[in-house]
Design a protein around this motif. Structure first.
Motif, PDB file in Angstrom:
ATOM      1  N   ILE A 165       0.872  -0.789  -0.048  1.00 51.19           N
ATOM      2  CA  ILE A 165      -0.280   0.025  -0.018  1.00 51.19           C
ATOM      3  C   ILE A 165       0.522   1.686   0.280  1.00 51.19           C
ATOM      4  O   ILE A 165       0.812   1.802  -0.784  1.00 51.19           O
ATOM      5  N   LYS A 166       2.023   1.003   1.302  1.00 53.02           N
ATOM      6  CA  LYS A 166       2.960   2.811   1.383  1.00 53.02           C
ATOM      7  C   LYS A 166       3.762   2.703  -0.585  1.00 53.02           C
ATOM      8  O   LYS A 166       4.194   3.455  -1.185  1.00 53.02           O
ATOM      9  N   HIS A 167       3.997   1.468  -1.636  1.00 47.73           N
ATOM     10  CA  HIS A 167       4.869   1.497  -2.394  1.00 47.73           C
ATOM     11  C   HIS A 167       4.033   2.467  -3.841  1.00 47.73           C
ATOM     12  O   HIS A 167       4.666   2.522  -4.635  1.00 47.73           O
ATOM     13  N   THR A 168       2.470   2.201  -3.413  1.00 46.67           N
ATOM     14  CA  THR A 168       1.452   2.682  -4.286  1.00 46.67           C
ATOM     15  C   THR A 168       1.065   3.718  -4.900  1.00 46.67           C
ATOM     16  O   THR A 168       0.252   3.798  -5.069  1.00 46.67           O
ATOM     17  N   SER A 169       0.495   3.653  -3.329  1.00 46.87           N
ATOM     18  CA  SER A 169      -0.260   5.588  -3.026  1.00 46.87           C
ATOM     19  C   SER A 169       0.776   6.184  -3.813  1.00 46.87           C
ATOM     20  O   SER A 169       1.857   6.665  -2.884  1.00 46.87           O
ATOM     21  N   LYS A 170      -0.295   7.634  -4.116  1.00 48.16           N
ATOM     22  CA  LYS A 170       0.101   8.508  -4.623  1.00 48.16           C
ATOM     23  C   LYS A 170       0.138   9.573  -3.696  1.00 48.16           C
ATOM     24  O   LYS A 170       0.857  10.707  -4.091  1.00 48.16           O
ATOM     25  N   SER A 171      -0.594   9.344  -2.620  1.00 50.68           N
ATOM     26  CA  SER A 171      -0.377  10.143  -1.698  1.00 50.68           C
ATOM     27  C   SER A 171      -0.791  10.135  -0.600  1.00 50.68           C
ATOM     28  O   SER A 171      -0.972   8.466   0.008  1.00 50.68           O
ATOM     29  N   TYR A 172      -0.346  10.781   1.112  1.00 52.49           N
ATOM     30  CA  TYR A 172      -0.948   9.738   2.138  1.00 52.49           C
ATOM     31  C   TYR A 172      -1.923  10.553   1.847  1.00 52.49           C
ATOM     32  O   TYR A 172      -2.584   8.850   3.062  1.00 52.49           O
ATOM     33  N   GLU A 173      -3.320  10.915   2.333  1.00 51.99           N
ATOM     34  CA  GLU A 173      -4.979  10.172   1.624  1.00 51.99           C
ATOM     35  C   GLU A 173      -4.526   8.829   1.324  1.00 51.99           C
ATOM     36  O   GLU A 173      -5.439   8.482   1.405  1.00 51.99           O
ATOM     37  N   SER A 174      -4.361   8.272  -0.647  1.00 51.95           N
ATOM     38  CA  SER A 174      -4.301   7.439  -0.776  1.00 51.95           C
ATOM     39  C   SER A 174      -3.842   5.986   0.123  1.00 51.95           C
ATOM     40  O   SER A 174      -4.304   5.805   0.217  1.00 51.95           O
ATOM     41  N   TYR A 175      -2.979   6.771   0.787  1.00 54.85           N
ATOM     42  CA  TYR A 175      -1.774   5.565   1.739  1.00 54.85           C
ATOM     43  C   TYR A 175      -3.186   5.654   2.885  1.00 54.85           C
ATOM     44  O   TYR A 175      -3.105   4.241   3.475  1.00 54.85           O
ATOM     45  N   ARG A 176      -3.208   6.571   3.574  1.00 53.84           N
ATOM     46  CA  ARG A 176      -4.330   6.414   4.785  1.00 53.84           C
ATOM     47  C   ARG A 176      -5.772   5.443   4.469  1.00 53.84           C
ATOM     48  O   ARG A 176      -6.123   4.590   5.040  1.00 53.84           O
ATOM     49  N   SER A 177      -6.179   5.922   3.050  1.00 50.43           N
ATOM     50  CA  SER A 177      -7.187   5.031   2.369  1.00 50.43           C
ATOM     51  C   SER A 177      -7.161   3.739   2.617  1.00 50.43           C
ATOM     52  O   SER A 177      -8.175   2.654   2.560  1.00 50.43           O
ATOM     53  N   GLY A 178      -6.058   3.269   1.618  1.00 48.75           N
ATOM     54  CA  GLY A 178      -5.814   1.986   1.638  1.00 48.75           C
ATOM     55  C   GLY A 178      -5.563   1.150   3.024  1.00 48.75           C
ATOM     56  O   GLY A 178      -5.544   0.304   2.847  1.00 48.75           O
ATOM     57  N   VAL A 179      -4.505   2.176   4.282  1.00 46.26           N
ATOM     58  CA  VAL A 179      -4.553   1.474   5.041  1.00 46.26           C
ATOM     59  C   VAL A 179      -5.679   0.360   5.800  1.00 46.26           C
ATOM     60  O   VAL A 179      -6.598   0.049   6.474  1.00 46.26           O
ATOM     61  N   ALA A 180      -6.921   1.688   5.404  1.00 48.63           N
ATOM     62  CA  ALA A 180      -7.607   1.704   6.633  1.00 48.63           C
ATOM     63  C   ALA A 180      -9.523   0.416   5.840  1.00 48.63           C
ATOM     64  O   ALA A 180     -10.038  -0.655   6.443  1.00 48.63           O
ATOM     65  N   GLU A 181      -9.447   0.131   4.275  1.00 47.22           N
ATOM     66  CA  GLU A 181      -9.003  -0.493   3.607  1.00 47.22           C
ATOM     67  C   GLU A 181      -8.922  -1.841   4.037  1.00 47.22           C
ATOM     68  O   GLU A 181     -10.147  -2.940   4.038  1.00 47.22           O
ATOM     69  N   PHE A 182      -8.179  -2.125   4.283  1.00 42.15           N
ATOM     70  CA  PHE A 182      -6.930  -3.018   4.624  1.00 42.15           C
ATOM     71  C   PHE A 182      -7.189  -3.839   6.090  1.00 42.15           C
ATOM     72  O   PHE A 182      -7.984  -4.853   5.731  1.00 42.15           O
ATOM     73  N   ALA A 183      -7.766  -2.600   6.779  1.00 42.35           N
ATOM     74  CA  ALA A 183      -7.732  -3.356   7.797  1.00 42.35           C
ATOM     75  C   ALA A 183      -9.408  -4.296   7.985  1.00 42.35           C
ATOM     76  O   ALA A 183      -9.752  -5.072   8.608  1.00 42.35           O
ATOM     77  N   ALA A 184     -10.349  -3.022   7.272  1.00 38.89           N
ATOM     78  CA  ALA A 184     -11.754  -3.668   7.310  1.00 38.89           C
ATOM     79  C   ALA A 184     -11.593  -5.271   6.736  1.00 38.89           C
ATOM     80  O   ALA A 184     -12.441  -5.880   7.084  1.00 38.89           O
ATOM     81  N   LEU A 185     -10.955  -5.099   5.490  1.00 38.63           N
ATOM     82  CA  LEU A 185     -10.776  -6.612   4.974  1.00 38.63           C
ATOM     83  C   LEU A 185     -10.396  -7.339   5.959  1.00 38.63           C
ATOM     84  O   LEU A 185     -10.746  -8.737   5.869  1.00 38.63           O
ATOM     85  N   CYS A 186      -9.188  -6.908   6.576  1.00 39.01           N
ATOM     86  CA  CYS A 186      -8.645  -8.383   8.043  1.00 39.01           C
ATOM     87  C   CYS A 186      -9.649  -9.035   8.439  1.00 39.01           C
ATOM     88  O   CYS A 186      -9.636  -9.442   9.241  1.00 39.01           O
ATOM     89  N   ALA A 187     -10.274  -7.773   9.003  1.00 41.30           N
ATOM     90  CA  ALA A 187     -11.339  -7.809  10.471  1.00 41.30           C
ATOM     91  C   ALA A 187     -12.132  -9.215  10.104  1.00 41.30           C
ATOM     92  O   ALA A 187     -12.858  -9.538  10.218  1.00 41.30           O
ATOM     93  N   ARG A 188     -13.201  -8.630   8.854  1.00 40.27           N
ATOM     94  CA  ARG A 188     -13.930  -9.388   8.400  1.00 40.27           C
ATOM     95  C   ARG A 188     -13.457 -10.669   7.860  1.00 40.27           C
ATOM     96  O   ARG A 188     -14.072 -11.885   7.984  1.00 40.27           O
ATOM     97  N   ALA A 189     -12.163 -10.854   7.345  1.00 40.10           N
ATOM     98  CA  ALA A 189     -11.791 -12.563   7.275  1.00 40.10           C
ATOM     99  C   ALA A 189     -11.382 -13.342   8.211  1.00 40.10           C
ATOM    100  O   ALA A 189     -11.320 -14.315   8.488  1.00 40.10           O
ATOM    101  N   LEU A 190     -10.553 -12.152   9.461  1.00 43.01           N
ATOM    102  CA  LEU A 190     -10.496 -12.988  11.015  1.00 43.01           C
ATOM    103  C   LEU A 190     -11.750 -13.021  11.830  1.00 43.01           C
ATOM    104  O   LEU A 190     -11.907 -13.745  12.772  1.00 43.01           O
ATOM    105  N   ALA A 191     -12.744 -13.161  11.647  1.00 38.37           N
ATOM    106  CA  ALA A 191     -13.743 -12.931  12.334  1.00 38.37           C
ATOM    107  C   ALA A 191     -14.370 -13.726  12.367  1.00 38.37           C
ATOM    108  O   ALA A 191     -14.759 -14.909  12.135  1.00 38.37           O
ATOM    109  N   PRO A 192     -14.492 -14.178  14.364  1.00 39.19           N
ATOM    110  CA  PRO A 192     -15.118 -15.460  14.789  1.00 39.19           C
ATOM    111  C   PRO A 192     -16.036 -16.064  13.765  1.00 39.19           C
ATOM    112  O   PRO A 192     -17.364 -15.187  13.695  1.00 39.19           O
ATOM    113  N   LEU A 193     -16.503 -16.934  13.367  1.00 37.19           N
ATOM    114  CA  LEU A 193     -17.666 -17.200  13.275  1.00 37.19           C
ATOM    115  C   LEU A 193     -19.081 -17.589  13.879  1.00 37.19           C
ATOM    116  O   LEU A 193     -18.622 -17.607  15.021  1.00 37.19           O
ATOM    117  N   PRO A 194     -19.828 -17.125  13.202  1.00 45.43           N
ATOM    118  CA  PRO A 194     -21.363 -17.086  14.885  1.00 45.43           C
ATOM    119  C   PRO A 194     -21.177 -18.182  15.373  1.00 45.43           C
ATOM    120  O   PRO A 194     -21.388 -19.446  15.100  1.00 45.43           O
TER     121      PRO A 194
END
Length: 194
Positions: A165-194
């Motif tokens: 994400i760091k190496h492909t971001s064109k700005s700090y804002e796009s970096y922050r956005s990419g990091v936030a999206e990645f965190a959300a994706l990881c949280a969904r993937a790691l969430a315990p099954l109900p």
């Protein structure tokens, strides 16, 4: 290698060096510039660091020590999995990422990082990977998340993706956005099954 927090004189030198590197770039910042910024003579500066490469390595060591501490603290906080991962991933880059990506000399500083301190970056990334791995193992053992793979390997995936994400971001804002999206994706993937 273990990274430790620098003493106050070293912190002053590192802060002055970072200000110089951000303003003028690594190549154009001289030891005189750093000494002046730190409020000391050049001979006094040489008592602490042999050259600006050593100072740059000190900055890298300081960055990783702070990042490891901040990531661990973010993961240990209460809150939803997505919030903890978002805070940890934001701490992984920290203020340094914003400063580098906002500097006109950001690309030069990224290149200098690899050329001057590539070994330290590798060691620092391994330490961050271990922080994530310990947290993943502990949370999995408590039933707070589910993993299909090994914790240290997944910690390595976190680090690799954040670097991407760091190496492909064109700005700090796009970096922050990419990091936030990645965190959300990881949280969904790691969430315990109900």
């Amino acid at each position: 290698m273990t990274f430790s927090a620098p003493d106050s004189k070293t912190q002053t030198i590192l802060a002055a060096a970072w200000a110089g590197f951000s303003a003028y770039g690594f190549r154009k910042t001289s030891m005189d510039d750093i000494a002046r910024g730190a409020g000391m003579s050049r001979p006094a500066l040489y008592l602490h660091f042999k050259n600006k490469e050593a100072i740059f390595r000190g900055l890298v060591a300081s960055y990783y020590a702070e990042a490891a501490h901040e990531v661990a603290a973010a993961l240990a906080q209460e809150g939803a999995l997505s919030q903890r991962l978002a805070r940890a991933f934001a701490a992984h880059g920290g203020e340094t990422m914003e400063a580098m990506m906002s500097s006109a000399h950001g690309m030069e500083l990224f290149e200098a990082s690899m050329n001057v301190a590539g070994d330290m970056i590798e060691e620092g990334e391994a330490q961050l990977q271990a922080v994530y791995g310990r947290w993943l193992r502990a949370e999995s053992a408590r039933g707070q998340l589910q993993m299909t793979g090994e914790a240290d390997a997944l910690g390595g995936v976190f680090c690799a993706c954040l670097k991407g994400i760091k190496h492909t971001s064109k700005s700090y804002e796009s970096y922050r956005s990419g990091v936030a999206e990645f965190a959300a994706l990881c949280a969904r993937a790691l969430a315990p099954l109900p």
